[in-house]
Scaffold this active site. Structure first.
Site, PDB file in Angstrom:
ATOM      1  N   SER A  38       0.820  -1.216   0.000  1.00 46.32           N
ATOM      2  CA  SER A  38       0.000   0.000   0.000  1.00 46.32           C
ATOM      3  C   SER A  38       0.853   1.265   0.000  1.00 46.32           C
ATOM      4  CB  SER A  38      -0.920   0.006   1.224  1.00 46.32           C
ATOM      5  OG  SER A  38      -1.560   1.266   1.334  1.00 46.32           O
TER       6      SER A  38
ATOM      7  N   LYS B 221     -13.121  -4.476   2.849  1.00 48.86           N
ATOM      8  CA  LYS B 221     -14.074  -3.391   2.619  1.00 48.86           C
ATOM      9  C   LYS B 221     -15.546  -3.786   2.791  1.00 48.86           C
ATOM     10  CE  LYS B 221     -11.392  -0.336  -0.351  1.00 48.86           C
ATOM     11  NZ  LYS B 221     -11.380   0.431  -1.582  1.00 48.86           N
TER      12      LYS B 221
ATOM     13  N   GLY C 290     -16.419  -3.188 -16.115  1.00 52.53           N
ATOM     14  CA  GLY C 290     -16.204  -3.859 -14.832  1.00 52.53           C
ATOM     15  C   GLY C 290     -17.348  -3.588 -13.886  1.00 52.53           C
ATOM     16  N   ALA C 291     -17.599  -4.546 -12.985  1.00 55.25           N
ATOM     17  CA  ALA C 291     -18.741  -4.401 -12.068  1.00 55.25           C
ATOM     18  C   ALA C 291     -18.400  -4.897 -10.665  1.00 55.25           C
ATOM     19  CB  ALA C 291     -19.959  -5.133 -12.641  1.00 55.25           C
ATOM     20  N   GLY C 292     -17.176  -4.653 -10.218  1.00 55.92           N
ATOM     21  CA  GLY C 292     -16.780  -4.993  -8.847  1.00 55.92           C
ATOM     22  C   GLY C 292     -16.960  -3.784  -7.933  1.00 55.92           C
TER      23      GLY C 292
ATOM     24  N   ASP D  36     -13.918   6.416  -1.939  1.00 57.37           N
ATOM     25  CA  ASP D  36     -13.402   6.067  -3.274  1.00 57.37           C
ATOM     26  C   ASP D  36     -14.107   6.871  -4.367  1.00 57.37           C
ATOM     27  OD1 ASP D  36     -11.707   4.277  -2.085  1.00 57.37           O
ATOM     28  OD2 ASP D  36     -12.998   2.544  -2.425  1.00 57.37           O
TER      29      ASP D  36
ATOM     30  N   SER E  15      -0.550   4.065   0.824  1.00 58.86           N
ATOM     31  CA  SER E  15      -1.241   4.984   1.738  1.00 58.86           C
ATOM     32  C   SER E  15      -0.345   5.522   2.855  1.00 58.86           C
ATOM     33  CB  SER E  15      -2.488   4.320   2.327  1.00 58.86           C
ATOM     34  OG  SER E  15      -3.458   4.194   1.328  1.00 58.86           O
TER      35      SER E  15
ATOM     36  N   TYR F  76      -3.372   1.940 -10.627  1.00 59.34           N
ATOM     37  CA  TYR F  76      -2.198   2.831 -10.616  1.00 59.34           C
ATOM     38  C   TYR F  76      -0.873   2.079 -10.589  1.00 59.34           C
ATOM     39  CZ  TYR F  76      -2.298   2.294  -5.512  1.00 59.34           C
ATOM     40  OH  TYR F  76      -2.296   1.782  -4.235  1.00 59.34           O
TER      41      TYR F  76
ATOM     42  N   THR G 289      -8.596  -1.808   3.055  1.00 63.20           N
ATOM     43  CA  THR G 289      -8.340  -2.244   1.684  1.00 63.20           C
ATOM     44  C   THR G 289      -8.628  -3.737   1.607  1.00 63.20           C
ATOM     45  OG1 THR G 289      -6.776  -2.129  -0.142  1.00 63.20           O
ATOM     46  CG2 THR G 289      -5.811  -2.503   2.020  1.00 63.20           C
TER      47      THR G 289
HETATM   48  P1  ATR Z   1     -12.913  -4.806  -7.157  1.00 62.01           P
HETATM   49  O1  ATR Z   1     -13.846  -4.921  -6.009  1.00 62.01           O
HETATM   50  O2  ATR Z   1     -11.515  -4.438  -6.759  1.00 62.01           O
HETATM   51  O3  ATR Z   1     -13.426  -3.956  -8.264  1.00 62.01           O
HETATM   52  P2  ATR Z   1     -13.684  -7.438  -8.098  1.00 62.01           P
HETATM   53  O4  ATR Z   1     -14.959  -7.413  -7.345  1.00 62.01           O
HETATM   54  O5  ATR Z   1     -12.876  -8.690  -8.016  1.00 62.01           O
HETATM   55  O6  ATR Z   1     -12.701  -6.297  -7.691  1.00 62.01           O
HETATM   56  O7  ATR Z   1     -13.987  -7.077  -9.614  1.00 62.01           O
HETATM   57  C1  ATR Z   1     -13.045  -7.217 -10.591  1.00 62.01           C
HETATM   58  C2  ATR Z   1     -13.644  -6.800 -11.937  1.00 62.01           C
HETATM   59  O8  ATR Z   1     -12.712  -7.153 -12.944  1.00 62.01           O
HETATM   60  C3  ATR Z   1     -14.936  -7.530 -12.282  1.00 62.01           C
HETATM   61  O9  ATR Z   1     -15.734  -6.686 -13.055  1.00 62.01           O
HETATM   62  C4  ATR Z   1     -14.414  -8.692 -13.112  1.00 62.01           C
HETATM   63  O10 ATR Z   1     -15.358  -9.244 -13.990  1.00 62.01           O
HETATM   64  P3  ATR Z   1     -16.376 -10.403 -13.468  1.00 62.01           P
HETATM   65  O11 ATR Z   1     -17.451  -9.691 -12.696  1.00 62.01           O
HETATM   66  O12 ATR Z   1     -16.871 -11.040 -14.706  1.00 62.01           O
HETATM   67  O13 ATR Z   1     -15.534 -11.323 -12.622  1.00 62.01           O
HETATM   68  C5  ATR Z   1     -13.343  -8.017 -13.888  1.00 62.01           C
HETATM   69  N1  ATR Z   1     -12.365  -8.934 -14.451  1.00 62.01           N
HETATM   70  C6  ATR Z   1     -11.376  -9.593 -13.799  1.00 62.01           C
HETATM   71  N2  ATR Z   1     -10.647 -10.330 -14.664  1.00 62.01           N
HETATM   72  C7  ATR Z   1     -11.197 -10.142 -15.897  1.00 62.01           C
HETATM   73  C8  ATR Z   1     -10.899 -10.610 -17.214  1.00 62.01           C
HETATM   74  N3  ATR Z   1      -9.872 -11.452 -17.440  1.00 62.01           N
HETATM   75  N4  ATR Z   1     -11.662 -10.179 -18.228  1.00 62.01           N
HETATM   76  C9  ATR Z   1     -12.682  -9.324 -18.021  1.00 62.01           C
HETATM   77  N5  ATR Z   1     -13.031  -8.833 -16.801  1.00 62.01           N
HETATM   78  C10 ATR Z   1     -12.298  -9.231 -15.759  1.00 62.01           C
END
Ligand code: ATR
Length: 280
Positions: free
Chosen positions: A20, A71, A134-136, A108, A22, A225, A67
């Site tokens: 980190s 979280k 992305g949807a995490g 964030d 931070s 980053y 982190t």
């Molecule tokens: P965070 O909370 O840090 O955003 P996460 O919840 O693990 O991390 O989410 C990671 C994101 O990266 C998700 O959107 C994941 O897609 P999935 O929801 O389908 O898992 C995406 N991701 C990780 N590896 C990927 C890959 N090889 N191709 C496409 N998307 C990927």
């Protein structure tokens, strides 16, 4: 609030945590404001999180950041979670209140929006469609920030469509979930594209996206980053798009944390940025 007679304490709980940046960021601010205090990395295993959070008050900590992987779990452990953290589904910052109770928030979203505003003055969320990939947890913070800023159309693309749909359902408004195979086409006419996936991070594969349809005047942002320039940002930069990397989000999310812990809103300066960039 800052007290000349007290050593100020804060830290970041994570597992692992030694990577980190931070501590470097917050200790720069202690020095800048000539305050006696420190910000420490706290290597806390998931099973130890509850006890560690409860120890903040007796140890005299003003609070901490959280982190990976804490979280989400922290939501169930603090005494109060504010509306923003609830909407994002994760806590990034814990504040110890005078009575020792713990409140959780998420900075964030603030960090992302302020980084964009700082690095791209004149940027507006409502200037055109935005594509978020992305949807995490990172995506939830970004989508929340963009929606709050008045984005009118957010196309949310994720490898696993269900997760994007869940965010679109939860936030409603301008967010529309799209299947993964539409990611290249979704860029057509976009004013901005943001990568919130882990793709492009050190040790991870690059984001698989074709930027041909992205207008040349669109802004490309990444919340990663390390490295400072992901392959996605490098490709966008090469074709003439403006880019913003994830460092500004990290730096800016520290500002409201300091305000809550110590009553001071510190600055994200060029000197601070350069100091952290040198370590990446
Ligand atoms: P965070 O909370 O840090 O955003 P996460 O919840 O693990 O991390 O989410 C990671 C994101 O990266 C998700 O959107 C994941 O897609 P999935 O929801 O389908 O898992 C995406 N991701 C990780 N590896 C990927 C890959 N090889 N191709 C496409 N998307 C990927």
């Amino acid at each position: 609030m800052a007290h000349p007679d007290r050593f100020l304490l804060a830290g970041v709980m994570g597992w692992p945590v030694m990577h980190s940046r931070s501590p470097m960021l917050h200790n720069y601010w202690f020095k800048k404001h000539e305050l006696a205090g420190t910000y420490v990395p706290l290597a806390i295993r998931p099973e130890g999180l509850a006890a560690a959070l409860r120890a903040l008050h007796p140890l005299g900590f003003a609070g901490c950041n959280l982190t990976i992987p804490h979280k989400e779990q922290a939501m169930t452990l603090v005494d109060e979670v504010d509306a923003l953290a609830k909407a994002i589904g994760a806590i990034s910052c814990v504040v110890v209140r005078p009575d020792g109770s713990l409140s959780g928030t998420n900075n964030d979203c603030y960090g992302f929006i302020h980084a964009i505003k700082q690095e791209q003055p004149g940027w507006r969320a409502d200037s055109g469609p935005i594509v978020v990939i992305g949807a995490g947890g990172g995506s939830r913070a970004v989508c929340c920030g963009l929606a709050q800023e008045g984005a009118r159309e957010i196309k949310l693309v994720n490898r696993t469509l269900d997760r994007a749909q869940a965010i679109a359902r939860g936030f409603g408004g301008p967010i529309r979930a799209l299947p993964w195979d539409e990611r290249h086409e979704a860029l057509e006419g976009a004013a901005m594209v943001v990568n919130t996936t882990s793709c492009g991070m050190v040790g991870q594969p690059a984001l698989d996206i074709n930027l041909d349809k992205l207008p040349k005047n669109a802004l490309a942002a990444d919340i990663i980053y390390i490295p400072l320039e992901t392959p996605f940002l490098a490709a966008a930069h090469k074709r003439g798009n403006r880019t913003v990397n994830g460092l500004g989000m990290l730096l800016n999310q520290g500002r409201p944390a300091w305000k809550a812990w110590f009553g001071i809103e510190p600055e994200v300066t060029a000197e601070l940025r350069a100091m952290i960039e040198r370590t990446i």
